[in-house]
Design a protein around this motif. Structure first.
Motif, short mmCIF file in Angstrom:
data_model
loop_
_atom_site.label_atom_id
_atom_site.label_comp_id
_atom_site.label_asym_id
_atom_site.label_seq_id
_atom_site.Cartn_x
_atom_site.Cartn_y
_atom_site.Cartn_z
N GLU A 286 0.85 -1.19 0.00
CA GLU A 286 0.00 0.00 0.00
C GLU A 286 0.88 1.24 0.00
N PRO A 287 0.69 2.14 -0.97
CA PRO A 287 1.46 3.39 -0.95
C PRO A 287 1.08 4.22 0.28
N THR A 288 2.09 4.87 0.86
CA THR A 288 1.87 5.79 1.98
C THR A 288 2.60 7.09 1.65
N GLU A 289 2.45 8.08 2.52
CA GLU A 289 3.13 9.36 2.29
C GLU A 289 4.65 9.20 2.30
N SER A 290 5.15 8.24 3.08
CA SER A 290 6.60 8.08 3.21
C SER A 290 7.15 6.85 2.47
N GLY A 291 6.32 6.18 1.69
CA GLY A 291 6.80 5.00 0.96
C GLY A 291 5.73 3.96 0.76
N VAL A 292 5.96 2.78 1.33
CA VAL A 292 5.04 1.65 1.13
C VAL A 292 4.84 0.92 2.45
N LYS A 293 3.60 0.58 2.73
CA LYS A 293 3.29 -0.31 3.84
C LYS A 293 3.15 -1.71 3.23
N MET A 294 4.02 -2.61 3.69
CA MET A 294 3.98 -3.99 3.19
C MET A 294 3.45 -4.88 4.31
N THR A 295 2.46 -5.68 3.99
CA THR A 295 1.87 -6.60 4.96
C THR A 295 1.94 -8.02 4.42
N ASP A 296 2.46 -8.92 5.22
CA ASP A 296 2.47 -10.35 4.91
C ASP A 296 1.49 -11.03 5.84
N VAL A 297 0.62 -11.87 5.28
CA VAL A 297 -0.30 -12.67 6.08
C VAL A 297 -0.15 -14.11 5.62
N VAL A 298 0.26 -14.97 6.56
CA VAL A 298 0.44 -16.38 6.25
C VAL A 298 -0.52 -17.19 7.11
N HIS A 299 -1.30 -18.03 6.45
CA HIS A 299 -2.08 -19.06 7.13
C HIS A 299 -1.39 -20.38 6.82
N TYR A 300 -1.15 -21.18 7.85
CA TYR A 300 -0.48 -22.45 7.63
C TYR A 300 -1.02 -23.51 8.59
N ALA A 301 -0.84 -24.75 8.20
CA ALA A 301 -1.19 -25.89 9.04
C ALA A 301 -0.11 -26.94 8.84
N LEU A 302 0.07 -27.75 9.85
CA LEU A 302 1.07 -28.80 9.81
C LEU A 302 0.39 -30.16 9.69
N PRO A 303 1.07 -31.11 9.08
CA PRO A 303 0.53 -32.47 9.02
C PRO A 303 0.66 -33.15 10.39
N LEU A 304 0.16 -34.33 10.49
CA LEU A 304 0.34 -35.23 11.64
C LEU A 304 -0.48 -34.86 12.88
N GLY A 305 -1.56 -34.10 12.69
CA GLY A 305 -2.50 -33.85 13.77
C GLY A 305 -1.86 -33.34 15.06
N PHE A 306 -2.04 -34.11 16.14
CA PHE A 306 -1.54 -33.73 17.46
C PHE A 306 -0.02 -33.52 17.44
N LEU A 307 0.71 -34.38 16.74
CA LEU A 307 2.17 -34.24 16.66
C LEU A 307 2.54 -32.94 15.94
N GLY A 308 1.79 -32.59 14.91
CA GLY A 308 2.03 -31.33 14.22
C GLY A 308 1.79 -30.13 15.13
N ARG A 309 0.77 -30.20 15.97
CA ARG A 309 0.49 -29.10 16.91
C ARG A 309 1.63 -28.97 17.92
N ILE A 310 2.15 -30.10 18.38
CA ILE A 310 3.29 -30.06 19.30
C ILE A 310 4.51 -29.46 18.59
N MET A 311 4.77 -29.88 17.34
CA MET A 311 5.91 -29.34 16.58
C MET A 311 5.76 -27.84 16.36
N ASN A 312 4.53 -27.39 16.13
CA ASN A 312 4.32 -25.95 15.96
C ASN A 312 4.70 -25.21 17.24
N THR A 313 4.23 -25.71 18.36
CA THR A 313 4.51 -25.07 19.64
C THR A 313 6.00 -25.06 19.96
#
Length: 154
Positions: free
Chosen positions: A101-128
């Protein structure tokens, strides 16, 4: 499946055109990725992002283990946004939106990531225990590198 979200915002002191030119070139991704990730593009057509573009990488997120990763650019609006989604790789889901997004002083850059891990409960533990912290480190590194490229006084 548990879905996680990471959002970062950065202000960049440059024009929207210069910002877009840098971030819409997949080859620049290596410049803003930590070296310890072993990031390497293995296949891409050399063009700026466009809907349908396939990009393949090798990456070593943990313990030097090399993983293949393929993303597809699913949507693009020049100078505004693009979206990449994983088709093959370490995540059960990876959906990454890049907004500019252009701003008065340059650009506002926004990154939005949605992600999920495989392996159910084990994936949740790995994320944590590992994944959320590793992703935070990667995006924190990007903030520093982007500041060096665009915001440092020369």
């Amino acid at each position: 499946m548990k879905i996680y979200k990471i959002e970062t915002v950065q202000h960049i002191s440059t024009s929207i055109e210069a910002c877009w030119a840098f971030f819409s070139s997949p080859r620049n991704l290596q410049k803003i990725t930590p070296e310890d990730m072993g990031f390497q593009i293995t296949d891409y057509d050399g063009k700026s992002v466009y809907a349908g573009q396939v990009i393949q990488y090798k990456v070593s997120p943990l313990l030097g283990l090399k993983l293949s990763w393929m993303t597809v650019i699913t949507s693009v609006k020049e100078n505004h946004y693009f979206i990449d989604e994983q088709r093959f790789g370490p995540y059960a889901l990876w959906h990454h939106k890049h907004f500019f997004e252009p701003t008065e002083s340059g650009v506002k850059m926004t990154d939005v990531v949605h992600y999920a891990l495989p392996l159910g409960f084990l994936g949740r533990i790995m994320n944590t225990l590992v994944v959320k912290n590793k992703l935070k480190q990667i995006f924190d590194y990007r903030v520093v590198k982007v500041d060096e490229i665009f915001n440092s006084k020369k």
